[in-house]
Design a protein around this motif. Structure first.
Motif, PDB file in Angstrom:
ATOM      1  N   SER A  41     -24.137 -45.185 -36.444  1.00  0.00           N
ATOM      2  CA  SER A  41     -23.214 -46.283 -36.711  1.00  0.00           C
ATOM      3  C   SER A  41     -21.865 -46.008 -36.073  1.00  0.00           C
ATOM      4  CB  SER A  41     -23.066 -46.536 -38.213  1.00  0.00           C
ATOM      5  OG  SER A  41     -22.455 -45.447 -38.838  1.00  0.00           O
ATOM      6  N   THR A 220     -19.859 -44.757 -44.442  1.00  0.00           N
ATOM      7  CA  THR A 220     -20.083 -45.276 -45.794  1.00  0.00           C
ATOM      8  C   THR A 220     -20.156 -44.215 -46.892  1.00  0.00           C
ATOM      9  OG1 THR A 220     -22.298 -45.647 -44.971  1.00  0.00           O
ATOM     10  CG2 THR A 220     -20.983 -47.584 -45.458  1.00  0.00           C
ATOM     11  N   PRO A 221     -20.554 -42.951 -46.615  1.00  0.00           N
ATOM     12  CA  PRO A 221     -20.498 -41.981 -47.717  1.00  0.00           C
ATOM     13  C   PRO A 221     -19.077 -41.792 -48.265  1.00  0.00           C
ATOM     14  CG  PRO A 221     -21.860 -41.126 -45.965  1.00  0.00           C
ATOM     15  CD  PRO A 221     -21.202 -42.367 -45.430  1.00  0.00           C
ATOM     16  N   VAL A 223     -17.255 -43.963 -49.353  1.00  0.00           N
ATOM     17  CA  VAL A 223     -17.053 -44.930 -50.425  1.00  0.00           C
ATOM     18  C   VAL A 223     -17.240 -44.311 -51.802  1.00  0.00           C
ATOM     19  CG1 VAL A 223     -18.111 -46.974 -51.451  1.00  0.00           C
ATOM     20  CG2 VAL A 223     -17.664 -46.906 -49.012  1.00  0.00           C
ATOM     21  N   LEU A 224     -18.172 -43.345 -51.894  1.00  0.00           N
ATOM     22  CA  LEU A 224     -18.574 -42.792 -53.186  1.00  0.00           C
ATOM     23  C   LEU A 224     -17.407 -42.300 -54.050  1.00  0.00           C
ATOM     24  CD1 LEU A 224     -21.437 -42.732 -54.218  1.00  0.00           C
ATOM     25  CD2 LEU A 224     -21.650 -40.385 -53.432  1.00  0.00           C
ATOM     26  N   ILE A 227     -15.130 -45.242 -55.312  1.00  0.00           N
ATOM     27  CA  ILE A 227     -15.657 -46.010 -56.445  1.00  0.00           C
ATOM     28  C   ILE A 227     -15.561 -45.197 -57.736  1.00  0.00           C
ATOM     29  CG2 ILE A 227     -17.765 -46.992 -57.428  1.00  0.00           C
ATOM     30  CD1 ILE A 227     -18.540 -47.939 -54.714  1.00  0.00           C
ATOM     31  N   PHE A 248     -18.250 -51.632 -42.548  1.00  0.00           N
ATOM     32  CA  PHE A 248     -19.318 -51.278 -43.481  1.00  0.00           C
ATOM     33  C   PHE A 248     -18.750 -50.600 -44.725  1.00  0.00           C
ATOM     34  CE2 PHE A 248     -21.541 -51.259 -39.356  1.00  0.00           C
ATOM     35  CZ  PHE A 248     -22.473 -52.238 -39.645  1.00  0.00           C
ATOM     36  N   ARG A 251     -17.275 -53.202 -46.920  1.00  0.00           N
ATOM     37  CA  ARG A 251     -18.300 -53.980 -47.596  1.00  0.00           C
ATOM     38  C   ARG A 251     -18.924 -53.167 -48.731  1.00  0.00           C
ATOM     39  NH1 ARG A 251     -23.726 -56.186 -44.726  1.00  0.00           N
ATOM     40  NH2 ARG A 251     -24.322 -54.034 -45.063  1.00  0.00           N
TER      41      ARG A 251
ATOM     42  N   GLU B 174     -26.761 -47.716 -42.219  1.00  0.00           N
ATOM     43  CA  GLU B 174     -25.701 -47.875 -43.216  1.00  0.00           C
ATOM     44  C   GLU B 174     -26.229 -47.828 -44.654  1.00  0.00           C
ATOM     45  OE1 GLU B 174     -22.727 -47.589 -42.672  1.00  0.00           O
ATOM     46  OE2 GLU B 174     -22.753 -47.754 -40.513  1.00  0.00           O
ATOM     47  N   ASN B 268     -24.939 -44.896 -53.370  1.00  0.00           N
ATOM     48  CA  ASN B 268     -25.222 -45.380 -52.022  1.00  0.00           C
ATOM     49  C   ASN B 268     -26.578 -44.855 -51.606  1.00  0.00           C
ATOM     50  OD1 ASN B 268     -22.653 -46.346 -52.008  1.00  0.00           O
ATOM     51  ND2 ASN B 268     -21.833 -44.716 -50.720  1.00  0.00           N
ATOM     52  N   TYR B 270     -29.230 -44.487 -48.477  1.00  0.00           N
ATOM     53  CA  TYR B 270     -29.442 -44.586 -47.040  1.00  0.00           C
ATOM     54  C   TYR B 270     -30.935 -44.518 -46.769  1.00  0.00           C
ATOM     55  CZ  TYR B 270     -24.529 -43.519 -46.878  1.00  0.00           C
ATOM     56  OH  TYR B 270     -23.189 -43.565 -47.055  1.00  0.00           O
TER      57      TYR B 270
END
Lengths: 382, 347
Positions: A41, A220-221, A223-224, A227, A248, A251, B174, B268, B270
């Motif tokens: 990505s 995206t990891p 984000v954890l 949150i 991403f 989102r 993602e 999350n 994956y």
């Protein structure tokens, strides 16, 4: 060992006999990047930008050879060998992930080919002759965050980051900058990209009673922890690293990302920059081309690095052409000299000025702070 | 460390441990019946999690393409087997199963996309992921059923890598995260408990009860137990390995999909998250001696709690400590040779 030696000698002989230096008309540049696999990505935007590279620079045709290394350092080395031995490229761009980039240092040095790394890497001072880094080094980025902390009277910062070199680089930079600014770093928590819970680490950070938290993660990891911190009622400032800048991430993180601050290249918020900002014009040019091809929401910092590498080469190629013909060691040598001659090249991320001693070439104009507002990155003047 | 913090960590550990327990239970189940260490178990979890997230977002469900592909390969392989075995009845019901499950999944998918109803999404996810278990069994393991455990393990590793390779283009690199099904925290006096964690533990208890009922009181369950006790003997009294293997895999894929749906709003996910789930479930299963469901569940919860507390005290070495849990257990088991299952006994 003997077998290895024979193979190495054999391939050297083969390389010498098959590949005498051929001067040719067109310039050839090898690009290797991570376009598949878990880091894809981040890598794919580089590939997209490479498709838009010009076909001609300084009146000469340019052939861009783009290969995928899947994030595997061995494959990156194999690509680089193909570039230098079979294709006799004049420069290497890549790789787009730090391990792959570092793995091909040796090939660039051995073959005497300028390498422009598209991933943030540390370049060892004793081996730097042929090596250049395009992305901003981590300390430049983290120092912007520390300046923001100082301006906002934040004195206690908790740290959480990846259990890998990205987590280490951000942590080291934070320690170094925070010490200068008199800020206390309270924790050094770690988690894996693949982890599904950071509850324990978050509880520990909250237990240290921080004013702010810095998250040294990417994609995206990242984000954890954002949150989890907001879930546990943390109301202080959250800082993310520049690896987290992506639609991403916004989102996946949703409301938890609101108000978080991250450093990034100015390209992300080009339109909000003052008109005299040196990167604004090149970035607008590039975004017109890139977003024209891939849609209005395709903007990301990574494609900009690929474009900047191309701009740096474009600025150096005319001088090198005055000295020698492409495809020869003399041309590569002249190209290296032209890149590091100290001229300023305005790119989408920074004004690059490489010298014999400075292989990163960037200053504080290469980073801005952004704050997440209503699900978008907004420029945060400081 | 104070009590409040300890309770919060324990709660986090128990939730993660329960998710590992789902995997541990299905790993033990599949291993006892078919002697396959189903490394690909984690992929079912990921498929369940991503599918429910995709259905919630109203995106096309990638798992459906995987199901169609598997069904097609399965039908080809079953037909080739028919050539050799001449067993038209087995062929008919197995091919029928593939065709019907694709049909049902397609119908449910269409319904779930037109009517946005949560219960329907859950059923659709199960209908798409559960049939993959038996299909994988017929494709990859049925013709190896009498091979050694090592060969079966290699086959399971290959299945894992092939699924992983297919899931990257299907789902992209993602993260997926489902919207919460239940929200809020319940005040339990000394600490607060999130509703989501009650849901996870509650579903696990119901599942355990259902499995207990299945093995104790139903014919299929008794056949599965018979095969796990003595494979040859079971075959002699007319229990078909085609059937028991497929049922064990179907249970594994359903339990996996269920676990995936439960974890989807908490984390999350994956395309490649599955392997680590399977490994941690495996540690839990080994602590239970790879033979007992309750011990596997207890072992998994132990893994979860260890994970949570080590993440608090030394997050950088958390995984090393969790996997090091295996060492004392293996040492203990090797000292007590009689413990565990006599592996290739009687074959």
């Amino acid at each position: 060992m003997r077998k290895l030696l024979t193979t190495v000698l054999g391939s050297c002989v083969l390389a010498l006999s098959l590949a005498p230096a051929h001067a040719r008309d067109e310039i050839r540049v090898g690009v290797t990047g991570t376009f598949t696999g878990p880091a894809a990505s981040i890598g794919i935007p580089y590939q997209q930008a490479a498709r838009l590279f010009p076909e001609e620079i300084g009146g000469r045709k340019v052939e861009w050879v783009v290969l995928d290394d899947g994030g595997d350092p061995n494959l990156a080395v194999r690509n680089a060998r193909r570039f230098t031995e079979d294709l006799e490229v004049d420069a290497i761009l890549g790789s787009t992930s730090p391990p792959g980039s570092m793995a091909i240092f040796d090939v660039a040095i051995e073959s005497g080919t300028p390498q422009l790394s598209l991933a943030p890497v540390g370049i060892p001072a004793d081996r730097r002759t042929w090596l250049f880094s395009v992305p901003q080094p981590v300390p430049v980025m983290v120092s912007a965050l520390v300046e923001h902390m100082v301006a906002n009277n934040i004195t206690r910062v908790a740290y959480i980051g990846f259990t890998d070199s990205w987590g280490d680089q951000n942590h080291d930079a934070l320690l170094q900058e925070a010490e200068k600014a008199g800020i206390t770093v309270l924790t050094n928590e770690r988690y894996n990209r693949t982890d599904t819970s950071v509850t324990a680490q978050t509880l520990r950070m909250l237990g240290s009673n921080p004013d702010a938290v810095f998250i040294g993660a990417s994609g995206t990891p990242a984000v954890l922890p954002n949150i989890e911190l907001r879930d546990r009622g943390f109301t202080g400032q959250i800082y993310n690293s520049h690896g987290s800048i992506s639609p991403f991430v916004l989102r996946a993180g949703g409301a938890a990302m609101e108000g978080s601050i991250a450093p990034t290249g100015p390209i992300v918020v080009t339109e909000s920059l003052p008109d005299d900002y040196p990167t604004k014009a090149p970035a607008l040019d590039f975004l017109a081309i890139y977003e024209g091809e891939y849609g209005p929401d395709s903007r990301n910092p990574f494609a900009g690095y690929a474009w900047d590498a191309m701009l740096i080469l474009s600025a150096a190629i005319p001088a090198a052409l005055d000295v020698a013909e492409p495809g020869t060691p003399e041309f590569r040598e002249a190209l290296r000299a032209a890149i590091e001659d100290g001229r300023e090249v305005a790119g989408t991320h920074a004004v690059y000025r490489y010298t014999e001693d400075d292989r990163y070439g960037v200053d504080e104009r290469s980073r801005v702070l952004v704050v997440v507002t209503d699900g978008r990155y907004e420029f945060l003047p400081h | 460390m104070n009590t409040t913090l300890g309770l919060l960590l324990a709660q986090d550990g128990i939730i993660n441990g329960t998710v590992y327990a789902f995997l541990a239970v299905s790993l033990v189940l599949v291993f006892l019946v078919t002697r396959v260490l189903l490394v690909a178990q984690g992929e079912f979890v990921v498929l369940g999690a991503i599918t429910i997230a995709q259905l919630q977002r109203g995106e096309a469900a990638g798992a459906f393409y995987l199901l169609v592909g598997l069904a097609a390969i399965c039908i080809v392989i079953l037909t080739l087997r028919l050539w050799r075995d001449r067993n038209i009845r087995a062929w008919a019901w197995q091919v029928g199963f593939c065709a019907v499950s694709v049909g049902v999944a397609a119908l449910l998918l269409w319904l779930a996309q037109s009517v946005s109803l949560f219960a329907l999404m859950v059923v659709t996810t199960l209908a798409m992921v559960a049939p993959m278990g038996p299909m994988l069994y017929w494709i990859a393991f049925r013709s190896l059923a009498d091979s050694s455990i090592l060969i079966l393990l290699f086959a399971a590793m290959s299945v894992h890598y092939i699924l992983l390779g297919l899931m990257l283009p299907l789902f992209g690199p993602e993260a997926y995260r489902a919207a919460p099904y239940v929200s809020g925290r319940i005040d339990a006096g000394v600490t607060t408990i999130s509703a989501q964690s009650i849901l996870v533990v509650g579903v696990f208890i119901v599942l355990t009860a259902a499995l207990w009922f299945l093995f104790r009181f139903t014919m299929v369950g008794k056949e599965l137990r018979a095969v796990s006790v003595n494979r040859i003997g079971a075959r002699l009294v007319g229990i078909s390995p085609d059937m028991t293997g497929a049922v064990a895999f179907a249970l594994a894929s359903s339990i996996g999909a269920l676990a995936g749906m439960l974890i989807a709003p908490m984390s999350n996910i994956y395309y490649d998250s599955g392997f680590l789930f399977a490994l941690k479930g495996f540690v839990g299963a080994v602590i239970g001696g790879l033979a007992s469901f309750p011990l596997a569940a207890v072992g998994s919860i132990l893994v979860g709690i260890t994970e949570s507390f080590t993440a608090f005290y030394a997050s950088a070495v958390r995984d090393s400590i969790v996997f090091a849990l295996l060492l004392p257990v293996l040492l203990y088991m090797s000292l007590r040779k009689s413990h565990g299952r006599p592996e290739e006994h009687g074959e």
